[in-house]
Write a protein that holds these residues in place. Structure first.
Motif, PDB file in Angstrom:
ATOM      1  N   ALA A   1      21.793 -23.497  -0.102  1.00  0.00           N
ATOM      2  CA  ALA A   1      22.815 -24.113  -0.947  1.00  0.00           C
ATOM      3  C   ALA A   1      23.393 -25.356  -0.277  1.00  0.00           C
ATOM      4  O   ALA A   1      23.637 -26.374  -0.935  1.00  0.00           O
ATOM      5  CB  ALA A   1      23.922 -23.099  -1.242  1.00  0.00           C
ATOM      6  N   ALA A   2      23.589 -25.282   1.027  1.00  0.00           N
ATOM      7  CA  ALA A   2      24.149 -26.425   1.758  1.00  0.00           C
ATOM      8  C   ALA A   2      23.174 -27.602   1.772  1.00  0.00           C
ATOM      9  O   ALA A   2      23.575 -28.762   1.603  1.00  0.00           O
ATOM     10  CB  ALA A   2      24.494 -26.008   3.185  1.00  0.00           C
ATOM     11  N   VAL A   3      21.893 -27.321   1.972  1.00  0.00           N
ATOM     12  CA  VAL A   3      20.888 -28.389   1.992  1.00  0.00           C
ATOM     13  C   VAL A   3      20.785 -29.035   0.608  1.00  0.00           C
ATOM     14  O   VAL A   3      20.637 -30.254   0.487  1.00  0.00           O
ATOM     15  CB  VAL A   3      19.524 -27.841   2.457  1.00  0.00           C
ATOM     16  N   GLU A   4      20.846 -28.233  -0.434  1.00  0.00           N
ATOM     17  CA  GLU A   4      20.841 -28.787  -1.791  1.00  0.00           C
ATOM     18  C   GLU A   4      21.999 -29.762  -1.975  1.00  0.00           C
ATOM     19  O   GLU A   4      21.837 -30.836  -2.564  1.00  0.00           O
ATOM     20  CB  GLU A   4      20.938 -27.657  -2.822  1.00  0.00           C
ATOM     21  N   ALA A   5      23.176 -29.393  -1.473  1.00  0.00           N
ATOM     22  CA  ALA A   5      24.352 -30.259  -1.605  1.00  0.00           C
ATOM     23  C   ALA A   5      24.181 -31.552  -0.824  1.00  0.00           C
ATOM     24  O   ALA A   5      24.580 -32.631  -1.293  1.00  0.00           O
ATOM     25  CB  ALA A   5      25.602 -29.509  -1.130  1.00  0.00           C
ATOM     26  N   VAL A   6      23.588 -31.473   0.360  1.00  0.00           N
ATOM     27  CA  VAL A   6      23.337 -32.686   1.153  1.00  0.00           C
ATOM     28  C   VAL A   6      22.393 -33.619   0.401  1.00  0.00           C
ATOM     29  O   VAL A   6      22.634 -34.829   0.297  1.00  0.00           O
ATOM     30  CB  VAL A   6      22.759 -32.310   2.537  1.00  0.00           C
ATOM     31  N   GLY A   7      21.302 -33.080  -0.114  1.00  0.00           N
ATOM     32  CA  GLY A   7      20.370 -33.908  -0.867  1.00  0.00           C
ATOM     33  C   GLY A   7      21.027 -34.554  -2.070  1.00  0.00           C
ATOM     34  O   GLY A   7      20.852 -35.758  -2.344  1.00  0.00           O
ATOM     35  N   ARG A   8      21.799 -33.768  -2.802  1.00  0.00           N
ATOM     36  CA  ARG A   8      22.475 -34.258  -4.007  1.00  0.00           C
ATOM     37  C   ARG A   8      23.440 -35.390  -3.664  1.00  0.00           C
ATOM     38  O   ARG A   8      23.537 -36.381  -4.397  1.00  0.00           O
ATOM     39  CB  ARG A   8      23.210 -33.086  -4.653  1.00  0.00           C
ATOM     40  N   ALA A   9      24.138 -35.268  -2.554  1.00  0.00           N
ATOM     41  CA  ALA A   9      25.122 -36.275  -2.152  1.00  0.00           C
ATOM     42  C   ALA A   9      24.479 -37.618  -1.842  1.00  0.00           C
ATOM     43  O   ALA A   9      25.157 -38.657  -1.868  1.00  0.00           O
ATOM     44  CB  ALA A   9      25.911 -35.783  -0.942  1.00  0.00           C
ATOM     45  N   HIS A  10      23.189 -37.618  -1.540  1.00  0.00           N
ATOM     46  CA  HIS A  10      22.489 -38.864  -1.204  1.00  0.00           C
ATOM     47  C   HIS A  10      21.487 -39.256  -2.289  1.00  0.00           C
ATOM     48  O   HIS A  10      20.518 -39.971  -2.008  1.00  0.00           O
ATOM     49  CB  HIS A  10      21.798 -38.714   0.153  1.00  0.00           C
ATOM     50  N   GLY A  11      21.730 -38.805  -3.500  1.00  0.00           N
ATOM     51  CA  GLY A  11      20.890 -39.217  -4.625  1.00  0.00           C
ATOM     52  C   GLY A  11      19.556 -38.530  -4.690  1.00  0.00           C
ATOM     53  O   GLY A  11      18.665 -38.964  -5.442  1.00  0.00           O
ATOM     54  N   GLY A  12      19.371 -37.477  -3.888  1.00  0.00           N
ATOM     55  CA  GLY A  12      18.094 -36.782  -3.875  1.00  0.00           C
ATOM     56  C   GLY A  12      18.214 -35.370  -4.391  1.00  0.00           C
ATOM     57  O   GLY A  12      19.153 -35.023  -5.116  1.00  0.00           O
ATOM     58  N   PHE A  13      17.280 -34.525  -3.995  1.00  0.00           N
ATOM     59  CA  PHE A  13      17.277 -33.152  -4.482  1.00  0.00           C
ATOM     60  C   PHE A  13      16.437 -32.267  -3.571  1.00  0.00           C
ATOM     61  O   PHE A  13      15.571 -32.744  -2.819  1.00  0.00           O
ATOM     62  CB  PHE A  13      16.733 -33.082  -5.919  1.00  0.00           C
ATOM     63  N   TRP A  14      16.714 -30.971  -3.643  1.00  0.00           N
ATOM     64  CA  TRP A  14      15.936 -29.953  -2.940  1.00  0.00           C
ATOM     65  C   TRP A  14      14.496 -30.033  -3.420  1.00  0.00           C
ATOM     66  O   TRP A  14      14.222 -29.986  -4.610  1.00  0.00           O
ATOM     67  CB  TRP A  14      16.548 -28.592  -3.239  1.00  0.00           C
ATOM     68  N   ASN A  15      13.573 -30.146  -2.499  1.00  0.00           N
ATOM     69  CA  ASN A  15      12.175 -30.351  -2.886  1.00  0.00           C
ATOM     70  C   ASN A  15      11.270 -29.233  -2.376  1.00  0.00           C
ATOM     71  O   ASN A  15      10.085 -29.432  -2.168  1.00  0.00           O
ATOM     72  CB  ASN A  15      11.692 -31.710  -2.341  1.00  0.00           C
ATOM     73  N   GLY A  16      11.861 -28.068  -2.162  1.00  0.00           N
ATOM     74  CA  GLY A  16      11.052 -26.921  -1.756  1.00  0.00           C
ATOM     75  C   GLY A  16      11.358 -26.465  -0.344  1.00  0.00           C
ATOM     76  O   GLY A  16      12.194 -27.013   0.368  1.00  0.00           O
ATOM     77  N   GLY A  17      10.661 -25.455   0.061  1.00  0.00           N
ATOM     78  CA  GLY A  17      10.846 -24.892   1.390  1.00  0.00           C
ATOM     79  C   GLY A  17       9.987 -23.662   1.552  1.00  0.00           C
ATOM     80  O   GLY A  17       9.327 -23.217   0.614  1.00  0.00           O
ATOM     81  N   SER A  18       9.999 -23.141   2.743  1.00  0.00           N
ATOM     82  CA  SER A  18       9.208 -21.942   3.015  1.00  0.00           C
ATOM     83  C   SER A  18       9.753 -21.283   4.264  1.00  0.00           C
ATOM     84  O   SER A  18      10.551 -21.878   5.011  1.00  0.00           O
ATOM     85  CB  SER A  18       7.728 -22.291   3.204  1.00  0.00           C
ATOM     86  N   GLN A  19       9.338 -20.060   4.490  1.00  0.00           N
ATOM     87  CA  GLN A  19       9.713 -19.401   5.735  1.00  0.00           C
ATOM     88  C   GLN A  19       8.554 -18.544   6.204  1.00  0.00           C
ATOM     89  O   GLN A  19       7.736 -18.084   5.408  1.00  0.00           O
ATOM     90  CB  GLN A  19      10.981 -18.570   5.550  1.00  0.00           C
TER      91      GLN A  19
END
Length: 423
Positions: free
Chosen positions: A107-125
């Motif tokens: 959720a935090a990474v999504e917010a960081v991306g959104r704040a800079h005009g971008g978006f969550w683009n996936g991930g894995s573990q």
């Protein structure tokens, strides 16, 4: 409210947590290199151990890729965009806390991306050895040693909200136990299809198929019900044929020889078909806004919703003759189709429970049925602020209110339907 782990494992106490079993890869798409580097710096301050910045890889632009020159199999809308990729290597007091930390960080990474005009683009573990050795470090812009990363992550984790407390299981929704025998679902499907053929003359191909010998191969009712849903919306995706096949689902949901349990499931399918476009727009709002894509339903999604809206009044008119489980799904159907006449019934049904997810679902369904966006926003905010929604499922501030509420309602409906045994 601060994370309750803080008091037990304050950042000034000796290290007593174990390294997390899994290491998580996060990816953010940013519109420019400058934006990407700003995102990377913020992630480093959050204790991401390695952070890379490089152009988004698009196979249709790579002469060495078999998809070169085929934008239809790539993501041409991301041409010129940059990718920020990072790994979080942290500690956790136990496995449950580890999952919660992953959820909060997403959720935090999504917010960081959104704040800079971008978006969550996936991930894995993956497990620690696999992920640490396999991470592509091309374009590396920031790196932290493990000890420093763990110390920063401990500070970050201390600020996470407490884990969502799972409510005590409620008594399953009441279902009617009919004494009479019911015919196989396939027989009902064929009866409905024949009736519609007699009325319309020619059936859509997807409905006509049920009258062929190819449909004889199902082993039981469960397989037939699954195929009904999958054929209309394969893997939850709307298709050009979806709207044409809605009348079959609706006809079955109102068929007298369908078991109440199957009626509840079929009504849920109709709810999902009517809301797919709005829900996808809400869940993908960050990406759509960043790329300048519309937040409205597609032509196919709108057609599916209109088809359900046309069929819903008859089903909703059966409310008084249905059991509690079916009424619950009818409440969702009323919400999906803005059937304001059902709101009083929904509120009355909600009075059976003083608290919990079931009451939340019905409160939300009632205001969605009334189509009062201001009230929908209020109820949605109340539910989110109550702390029952996991951090990664809290709607984006860019999401349309109605779509965000329908996403939450979908998860609440699934919660109630999953424990119901379906023959």
């Amino acid at each position: 409210m601060p994370n309750e782990l803080t008091s037990r494992h304050g950042v000034d106490e000796p290290i007593s947590w174990s390294a997390s079993e899994t290491v998580v890869h996060y990816s953010v798409a940013a519109p420019s290199e400058a934006d990407a580097r700003s995102v990377a710096s913020e992630l480093t301050r959050r204790g991401h151990r390695w952070v890379t910045v490089r152009p988004v890889y698009l196979p249709h632009l790579d002469p060495g890729n078999r998809l070169f020159g085929k934008p239809e199999f790539s993501r041409p809308e991301l041409e010129g965009w940059w990718s920020v990729d990072s790994l979080v290597d942290e500690e956790a007091p136990d496995r449950a806390s580890e999952f919660h930390q992953h959820d909060c960080e997403k959720a935090a990474v999504e917010a960081v991306g959104r704040a800079h005009g971008g978006f969550w683009n996936g991930g894995s573990q993956a497990n620690r050895e696999t992920k640490l050795s396999g991470f592509d470090r091309r374009g590396l812009v920031h790196e932290l040693d493990q000890k420093h990363a763990h110390r920063v992550r401990r500070d970050v984790v201390s600020g996470f909200p407490p884990p969502v407390k799972e409510p005590a299981p409620a008594t399953p929704l009441q279902r009617t136990t009919a004494e009479r025998p019911f015919p196989p679902v396939l027989e009902c499907v064929r009866q409905v299809a024949r009736d519609q053929e007699a009325q319309q003359g020619r059936l859509p191909d997807g409905i006509a198929w049920w009258l062929t010998t190819e449909a004889d191969g199902f082993s039981d009712d469960r397989e037939v019900v699954f195929e009904l849903a999958d054929s209309v919306m394969h893997q939850g995706t709307c298709y050009p044929h979806t709207a044409d096949e809605i009348p079959l689902l609706a006809g079955l949901a109102g068929h007298e020889d369908i078991r109440p349990a199957h009626r509840a499931v079929l009504t849920t399918f109709l709810f999902e078909a009517a809301t797919i476009g709005q829900r996808l727009a809400a869940s993908g709002a960050d990406r759509r806004v960043a790329l300048g894509l519309p937040l409205e339903e597609t032509v196919d999604e709108l057609a599916a919703r209109r088809a359900v809206e046309a069929a819903a009044p008859y089903l909703l008119g059966r409310w008084d003759s249905e059991d509690e489980a079916v009424r619950f799904t009818l409440a969702a159907l009323a919400a999906a189709t803005r059937h304001s006449a059902s709101s009083t019934r929904i509120r009355h049904l909600a009075e059976r429970w003083t608290t919990g997810p079931r009451r939340d679902a019905l409160r939300l369904a009632a205001v969605l049925a009334e189509a009062d966006d201001a009230e929908v926003a209020t109820v949605l905010r109340d539910i989110v602020e109550s702390g029952v929604v996991p951090p990664s499922r809290v709607p984006s501030p860019l999401a349309p209110t109605r779509g965000a509420a329908l996403n939450l309602l979908t998860s609440l409906v699934e919660r109630e339907m999953s424990p119901l045994p379906v023959p």
